[in-house]
Write a protein that holds these residues in place. Structure first.
Motif, PDB file in Angstrom:
ATOM      1  N   VAL A   1       0.848  -1.202   0.000  1.00 39.31           N
ATOM      2  CA  VAL A   1       0.000   0.000   0.000  1.00 39.31           C
ATOM      3  C   VAL A   1       0.879   1.246   0.000  1.00 39.31           C
ATOM      4  N   GLY A   2       1.323   1.609  -1.196  1.00 37.88           N
ATOM      5  CA  GLY A   2       1.889   2.930  -1.438  1.00 37.88           C
ATOM      6  C   GLY A   2       0.729   3.746  -2.003  1.00 37.88           C
ATOM      7  N   PRO A   3       1.015   4.936  -2.534  1.00 38.30           N
ATOM      8  CA  PRO A   3      -0.078   5.748  -3.081  1.00 38.30           C
ATOM      9  C   PRO A   3      -0.907   5.024  -4.147  1.00 38.30           C
ATOM     10  N   PHE A   4      -0.253   4.142  -4.935  1.00 32.59           N
ATOM     11  CA  PHE A   4      -0.981   3.598  -6.092  1.00 32.59           C
ATOM     12  C   PHE A   4      -2.045   2.581  -5.700  1.00 32.59           C
ATOM     13  N   ASN A   5      -1.698   1.625  -4.844  1.00 31.02           N
ATOM     14  CA  ASN A   5      -2.747   0.711  -4.383  1.00 31.02           C
ATOM     15  C   ASN A   5      -3.699   1.412  -3.416  1.00 31.02           C
ATOM     16  N   LEU A   6      -3.203   2.454  -2.730  1.00 31.02           N
ATOM     17  CA  LEU A   6      -4.099   3.229  -1.855  1.00 31.02           C
ATOM     18  C   LEU A   6      -5.205   3.883  -2.683  1.00 31.02           C
TER      19      LEU A   6
ATOM     20  N   PHE B   1      -6.246  -4.836   1.073  1.00 30.60           N
ATOM     21  CA  PHE B   1      -4.917  -4.430   0.608  1.00 30.60           C
ATOM     22  C   PHE B   1      -3.949  -4.602   1.773  1.00 30.60           C
ATOM     23  N   PHE B   2      -2.923  -5.418   1.554  1.00 30.82           N
ATOM     24  CA  PHE B   2      -1.987  -5.758   2.635  1.00 30.82           C
ATOM     25  C   PHE B   2      -0.722  -4.904   2.545  1.00 30.82           C
ATOM     26  N   GLU B   3      -0.308  -4.369   3.683  1.00 33.55           N
ATOM     27  CA  GLU B   3       0.903  -3.538   3.727  1.00 33.55           C
ATOM     28  C   GLU B   3       1.770  -3.998   4.895  1.00 33.55           C
ATOM     29  N   SER B   4       3.060  -4.212   4.623  1.00 35.93           N
ATOM     30  CA  SER B   4       3.933  -4.720   5.683  1.00 35.93           C
ATOM     31  C   SER B   4       4.225  -3.670   6.764  1.00 35.93           C
ATOM     32  N   ARG B   5       4.237  -2.393   6.406  1.00 34.77           N
ATOM     33  CA  ARG B   5       4.510  -1.365   7.426  1.00 34.77           C
ATOM     34  C   ARG B   5       3.348  -1.296   8.417  1.00 34.77           C
TER      35      ARG B   5
ATOM     36  N   GLY C   1      12.228   8.037   4.129  1.00 37.72           N
ATOM     37  CA  GLY C   1      13.623   8.483   4.195  1.00 37.72           C
ATOM     38  C   GLY C   1      13.892   9.707   3.342  1.00 37.72           C
ATOM     39  N   LEU C   2      12.953  10.040   2.455  1.00 37.70           N
ATOM     40  CA  LEU C   2      13.154  11.209   1.593  1.00 37.70           C
ATOM     41  C   LEU C   2      12.159  12.331   1.900  1.00 37.70           C
ATOM     42  N   LEU C   3      11.494  12.174   3.020  1.00 34.47           N
ATOM     43  CA  LEU C   3      10.544  13.221   3.430  1.00 34.47           C
ATOM     44  C   LEU C   3      11.322  14.298   4.186  1.00 34.47           C
TER      45      LEU C   3
ATOM     46  N   GLY D   1       1.172  -3.936  -5.963  1.00 41.15           N
ATOM     47  CA  GLY D   1       1.547  -2.516  -5.812  1.00 41.15           C
ATOM     48  C   GLY D   1       2.707  -2.384  -4.863  1.00 41.15           C
ATOM     49  N   THR D   2       3.755  -3.177  -5.111  1.00 40.62           N
ATOM     50  CA  THR D   2       4.870  -3.240  -4.157  1.00 40.62           C
ATOM     51  C   THR D   2       5.944  -2.171  -4.408  1.00 40.62           C
ATOM     52  N   GLY D   3       5.749  -1.338  -5.429  1.00 34.48           N
ATOM     53  CA  GLY D   3       6.668  -0.218  -5.660  1.00 34.48           C
ATOM     54  C   GLY D   3       8.041  -0.650  -6.148  1.00 34.48           C
ATOM     55  N   LYS D   4       9.009   0.233  -5.911  1.00 39.00           N
ATOM     56  CA  LYS D   4      10.377  -0.005  -6.396  1.00 39.00           C
ATOM     57  C   LYS D   4      11.328  -0.072  -5.221  1.00 39.00           C
ATOM     58  N   VAL D   5      12.558  -0.512  -5.491  1.00 41.72           N
ATOM     59  CA  VAL D   5      13.568  -0.561  -4.419  1.00 41.72           C
ATOM     60  C   VAL D   5      14.794   0.241  -4.873  1.00 41.72           C
TER      61      VAL D   5
ATOM     62  N   GLN E   1       6.118  17.217  -7.274  1.00 41.97           N
ATOM     63  CA  GLN E   1       6.366  17.507  -8.695  1.00 41.97           C
ATOM     64  C   GLN E   1       5.037  17.610  -9.434  1.00 41.97           C
ATOM     65  N   THR E   2       3.974  17.184  -8.771  1.00 38.09           N
ATOM     66  CA  THR E   2       2.667  17.167  -9.440  1.00 38.09           C
ATOM     67  C   THR E   2       1.657  17.971  -8.626  1.00 38.09           C
ATOM     68  N   MET E   3       0.592  18.397  -9.305  1.00 40.88           N
ATOM     69  CA  MET E   3      -0.402  19.250  -8.658  1.00 40.88           C
ATOM     70  C   MET E   3      -1.284  18.445  -7.699  1.00 40.88           C
TER      71      MET E   3
ATOM     72  N   GLY F   1      18.532   6.605  -7.911  1.00 40.50           N
ATOM     73  CA  GLY F   1      17.260   6.114  -8.437  1.00 40.50           C
ATOM     74  C   GLY F   1      16.822   4.771  -7.872  1.00 40.50           C
ATOM     75  N   PHE F   2      15.819   4.213  -8.550  1.00 45.03           N
ATOM     76  CA  PHE F   2      15.147   3.011  -8.052  1.00 45.03           C
ATOM     77  C   PHE F   2      15.040   1.982  -9.171  1.00 45.03           C
ATOM     78  N   LYS F   3      14.867   0.714  -8.803  1.00 41.91           N
ATOM     79  CA  LYS F   3      14.661  -0.323  -9.808  1.00 41.91           C
ATOM     80  C   LYS F   3      13.439  -1.152  -9.405  1.00 41.91           C
TER      81      LYS F   3
ATOM     82  N   GLU G   1       2.690  -8.531   6.023  1.00 37.29           N
ATOM     83  CA  GLU G   1       3.602  -8.743   4.896  1.00 37.29           C
ATOM     84  C   GLU G   1       3.123  -9.944   4.088  1.00 37.29           C
ATOM     85  N   VAL G   2       2.987  -9.762   2.792  1.00 38.23           N
ATOM     86  CA  VAL G   2       2.649 -10.908   1.941  1.00 38.23           C
ATOM     87  C   VAL G   2       3.949 -11.666   1.692  1.00 38.23           C
ATOM     88  N   GLU G   3       3.987 -12.904   2.181  1.00 40.62           N
ATOM     89  CA  GLU G   3       5.242 -13.671   2.087  1.00 40.62           C
ATOM     90  C   GLU G   3       5.286 -14.545   0.848  1.00 40.62           C
TER      91      GLU G   3
HETATM   92  C1  LIG Z   1      11.112  10.870  -3.027  1.00 38.77           C
HETATM   93  C2  LIG Z   1      10.096  10.661  -4.108  1.00 38.77           C
HETATM   94  C3  LIG Z   1       9.224  11.694  -4.429  1.00 38.77           C
HETATM   95  C4  LIG Z   1       8.267  11.502  -5.426  1.00 38.77           C
HETATM   96  N1  LIG Z   1       7.463  12.545  -5.737  1.00 38.77           N
HETATM   97  C5  LIG Z   1       6.587  12.410  -6.743  1.00 38.77           C
HETATM   98  C6  LIG Z   1       5.735  13.506  -7.128  1.00 38.77           C
HETATM   99  O1  LIG Z   1       5.808  14.606  -6.555  1.00 38.77           O
HETATM  100  N2  LIG Z   1       4.857  13.324  -8.139  1.00 38.77           N
HETATM  101  C7  LIG Z   1       4.767  12.126  -8.801  1.00 38.77           C
HETATM  102  O2  LIG Z   1       3.951  12.008  -9.707  1.00 38.77           O
HETATM  103  N3  LIG Z   1       5.542  11.071  -8.459  1.00 38.77           N
HETATM  104  C8  LIG Z   1       6.439  11.192  -7.455  1.00 38.77           C
HETATM  105  N4  LIG Z   1       7.241  10.123  -7.138  1.00 38.77           N
HETATM  106  C9  LIG Z   1       7.094   8.857  -7.893  1.00 38.77           C
HETATM  107  C10 LIG Z   1       5.936   7.955  -7.351  1.00 38.77           C
HETATM  108  O3  LIG Z   1       4.748   8.693  -7.264  1.00 38.77           O
HETATM  109  C11 LIG Z   1       6.230   7.363  -6.004  1.00 38.77           C
HETATM  110  O4  LIG Z   1       7.408   6.587  -6.051  1.00 38.77           O
HETATM  111  C12 LIG Z   1       5.104   6.486  -5.408  1.00 38.77           C
HETATM  112  O5  LIG Z   1       5.355   6.311  -4.052  1.00 38.77           O
HETATM  113  C13 LIG Z   1       4.956   5.127  -6.087  1.00 38.77           C
HETATM  114  O6  LIG Z   1       3.905   4.457  -5.430  1.00 38.77           O
HETATM  115  P1  LIG Z   1       3.770   2.880  -5.288  1.00 38.77           P
HETATM  116  O7  LIG Z   1       2.452   2.680  -4.630  1.00 38.77           O
HETATM  117  O8  LIG Z   1       4.018   2.231  -6.586  1.00 38.77           O
HETATM  118  O9  LIG Z   1       4.995   2.395  -4.399  1.00 38.77           O
HETATM  119  P2  LIG Z   1       5.549   2.703  -2.944  1.00 38.77           P
HETATM  120  O10 LIG Z   1       5.201   4.084  -2.519  1.00 38.77           O
HETATM  121  O11 LIG Z   1       6.984   2.319  -2.963  1.00 38.77           O
HETATM  122  O12 LIG Z   1       4.752   1.683  -1.989  1.00 38.77           O
HETATM  123  C14 LIG Z   1       4.911   0.290  -2.069  1.00 38.77           C
HETATM  124  C15 LIG Z   1       4.474  -0.300  -0.735  1.00 38.77           C
HETATM  125  O13 LIG Z   1       4.431  -1.713  -0.838  1.00 38.77           O
HETATM  126  C16 LIG Z   1       4.821  -2.276   0.414  1.00 38.77           C
HETATM  127  N5  LIG Z   1       5.234  -3.667   0.175  1.00 38.77           N
HETATM  128  C17 LIG Z   1       6.220  -4.112  -0.644  1.00 38.77           C
HETATM  129  N6  LIG Z   1       6.267  -5.466  -0.634  1.00 38.77           N
HETATM  130  C18 LIG Z   1       5.285  -5.880   0.190  1.00 38.77           C
HETATM  131  C19 LIG Z   1       4.825  -7.169   0.614  1.00 38.77           C
HETATM  132  N7  LIG Z   1       5.387  -8.302   0.162  1.00 38.77           N
HETATM  133  N8  LIG Z   1       3.775  -7.241   1.467  1.00 38.77           N
HETATM  134  C20 LIG Z   1       3.177  -6.103   1.939  1.00 38.77           C
HETATM  135  N9  LIG Z   1       3.591  -4.863   1.580  1.00 38.77           N
HETATM  136  C21 LIG Z   1       4.618  -4.749   0.724  1.00 38.77           C
HETATM  137  C22 LIG Z   1       5.960  -1.344   0.869  1.00 38.77           C
HETATM  138  O14 LIG Z   1       6.151  -1.421   2.252  1.00 38.77           O
HETATM  139  C23 LIG Z   1       5.428   0.024   0.412  1.00 38.77           C
HETATM  140  O15 LIG Z   1       4.723   0.683   1.434  1.00 38.77           O
HETATM  141  C24 LIG Z   1       8.192  10.265  -6.136  1.00 38.77           C
HETATM  142  C25 LIG Z   1       9.096   9.246  -5.819  1.00 38.77           C
HETATM  143  C26 LIG Z   1      10.039   9.437  -4.818  1.00 38.77           C
HETATM  144  C27 LIG Z   1      11.007   8.327  -4.522  1.00 38.77           C
END
Ligand SMILES: Cc1cc2nc3c(=O)[nH]c(=O)nc-3n(C[C@H](O)[C@H](O)[C@H](O)COP(=O)(O)OP(=O)(O)OC[C@H]3O[C@@H](n4cnc5c(N)ncnc54)[C@H](O)[C@@H]3O)c2cc1C
Length: 432
Positions: free
Chosen positions: A12-17, A33-37, A45-47, A146-150, A54-56, A330-332, A118-120
């Motif tokens: 649950v980052g912004p996208f699955n939220l 929606f499962f989130e490990s935090r 760490g970047l707050l 919606g596990t995002g990037k590392v 960067q977006t409205m 950056g991230f991958k 945490e989804v294992e």
């Molecule tokens: C510093 C920063 C600033 C950004 N600012 C902007 C901006 O201003 N505008 C814009 O458009 N984009 C921005 N981005 C890009 C993008 O919007 C963000 O990276 C956004 O957080 C991506 O969302 P996400 O949901 O994909 O991933 P994340 O935010 O990374 O969330 C993924 C979540 O999944 C959880 N997770 C992972 N694996 C598991 C598991 N196995 N079980 C349970 N939970 C798990 C993690 O704990 C995490 O909370 C920014 C990126 C960064 C790094």
């Protein structure tokens, strides 16, 4: 007893939220929606201080498809009793702290988000997905990944990772003291800029020196022009998904600075701070800006670290010294480990990436009645907007419509400003 779900969200980052927010009122779809935090956190760490979106703010979790939702940014302002003050502040761009606070405020209200889980492992039993978590086993008909990037760490830095060499994503996670240290930032994107400004303003004490290395030819601005913003519209994505893979690749490469550059505001803040310190207050110069340089060696030195960089202008290598090296590199997107057992069932392209349909569904060899969606996993298939917040509400609604096989949300939009592909050509591409 195993709980059965229509949809399990992993992460649950912004996208699955956003998907969760739009599903919350649709009780006919049973989703968790499962989130490990243990609570919502947006790149904590970047707050940092002085970091802006960067977006409205209207590009929030829901507004683009459901402006009447209780989970909009506007609703956040009103319910938190700061609507008028927000207007008087005349913010053209809001801080990451405020957007993060908005996201957390929404997350706290949703009944379909489960923290500390945490989804294992995910397994497919031919009929449904079995989701193994540290909090029990669930069964779901469909998934949304919606596990995002590392963090991406350059090869040469991997052996040195520790308190003195670390990725930017770790910056704010522990106490730092840079007093009297030689600090080197590697990476010329937004995170590098945000950290540079904070070190310059002595947030972690007065450094002995501050160097900023970037591979780019200069400290380049985010391209936010009106016509550029057309890349961040459903209209453009609808055209993009029909293109052939080579064209998609060259489009995304050419558009890099539309999402990877540094905001004009941050560049101006940095420039003015440098001007004030070194041209007005006449401080001895302790800062160096080093664009056009790629780090290719990092070694422990007698004191601190020695970095070898290749200068693309002089075509020569240079050696720089530092006590602290911050990798704003950056991230991958690796496959999440929890998908290991279903990975062989996924159709990957020749670069090992997911193949996605226009509705963000992964192509796979399992049953047609079980869908796997992924967010933030298809820049190669859906274009430059995919890792950005701009289209998240529209993408979430597309996923929900596809999941339920009806139009729960209206995602049709007016034609954009630009004719990306003329009608007759669209017919040819679709029929090819
Ligand atoms: C510093 C920063 C600033 C950004 N600012 C902007 C901006 O201003 N505008 C814009 O458009 N984009 C921005 N981005 C890009 C993008 O919007 C963000 O990276 C956004 O957080 C991506 O969302 P996400 O949901 O994909 O991933 P994340 O935010 O990374 O969330 C993924 C979540 O999944 C959880 N997770 C992972 N694996 C598991 C598991 N196995 N079980 C349970 N939970 C798990 C993690 O704990 C995490 O909370 C920014 C990126 C960064 C790094």
């Amino acid at each position: 007893m195993t709980i059965r779900l229509d949809l399990a969200g992993i992460g649950v980052g912004p996208f699955n939220l956003s998907v969760a927010s739009l599903l919350e009122p649709k009780k006919q779809i049973k989703a968790t929606f499962f989130e490990s935090r243990d609570s919502f956190a947006w790149h904590p760490g970047l707050l940092l201080d002085n970091t802006n979106m960067q977006t409205m703010f209207l590009k929030d979790l829901v507004s683009a498809v459901c402006p009447e939702s209780s989970y909009s940014f506007l609703s956040y302002l009103v319910k938190n009793k700061k609507f008028y003050r927000f207007l008087s502040a005349e913010l053209s761009c809001i801080s990451r702290h405020e957007f993060s606070d908005y996201l957390s405020w929404v997350a706290q209200q949703l009944s379909n988000v489960q923290f500390s889980t945490e989804v294992e492992q995910v397994e497919f039993n031919g009929d449904s997905f079995e989701i193994q978590t540290n909090n029990g086993i669930y069964e779901a008909q469909n998934l949304c990944i919606g596990t995002g990037k590392v963090p991406f760490i350059p090869e040469c830095a991997i052996p040195h990772i520790g308190p003195s060499v670390f990725h930017a994503a770790e910056m704010g996670l522990r106490d730092r003291d840079f007093t009297g240290k030689r600090v080197m930032i590697v990476g010329g994107g937004q995170s590098g800029a945000d950290i540079f400004l904070n070190v310059l303003r002595e947030k972690w004490g007065k450094a002995a020196s501050l160097d900023w290395v970037s591979r780019r030819s200069n400290f380049q601005p985010l391209d936010e022009a009106s016509f550029t913003n057309e890349f961040f519209t459903p209209d453009y994505v609808n055209a993009f998904v029909q293109l052939n893979p080579e064209v998609k690749h060259s489009e995304v490469t050419a558009q890099k600075l539309t999402s990877d550059g540094i905001t004009q505001l941050a560049l101006l803040d940095i420039y003015r701070e440098l001007y004030h310190r070194f041209d007005v207050m006449k401080e001895d110069k302790w800062v160096r800006l080093l664009p056009h340089r790629t780090m290719d060696k990092l070694e422990q030195a007698a004191s601190g670290f020695s970095l070898e960089v290749q200068n693309a202008l002089s075509q020569k290598s240079e050696i720089h010294q530092a006590d602290i090296v911050i990798l704003a590199t950056g991230f991958k997107s690796p496959y999440p480990a929890c998908l290991n057992s279903i990975l062989p069932l996924l159709d990957l392209d020749n670069e090992g990436r997911y193949q996605l349909t226009p509705d963000f569904e992964l192509k796979w060899k399992g049953s047609k009645k079980n869908k796997i969606f992924a967010v933030n996993a298809g820049m190669h298939s859906h274009g430059i907007a995919e890792p950005q917040l701009s289209l998240m509400a529209w993408r979430s609604a597309s996923i929900i419509n596809r999941l339920s096989e009806k139009e729960i949300y209206d995602i049709t939009s007016d034609k954009g400003m630009i004719d990306w592909i003329s009608e007759s050509v669209v017919d040819e591409l679709v029929n090819a």
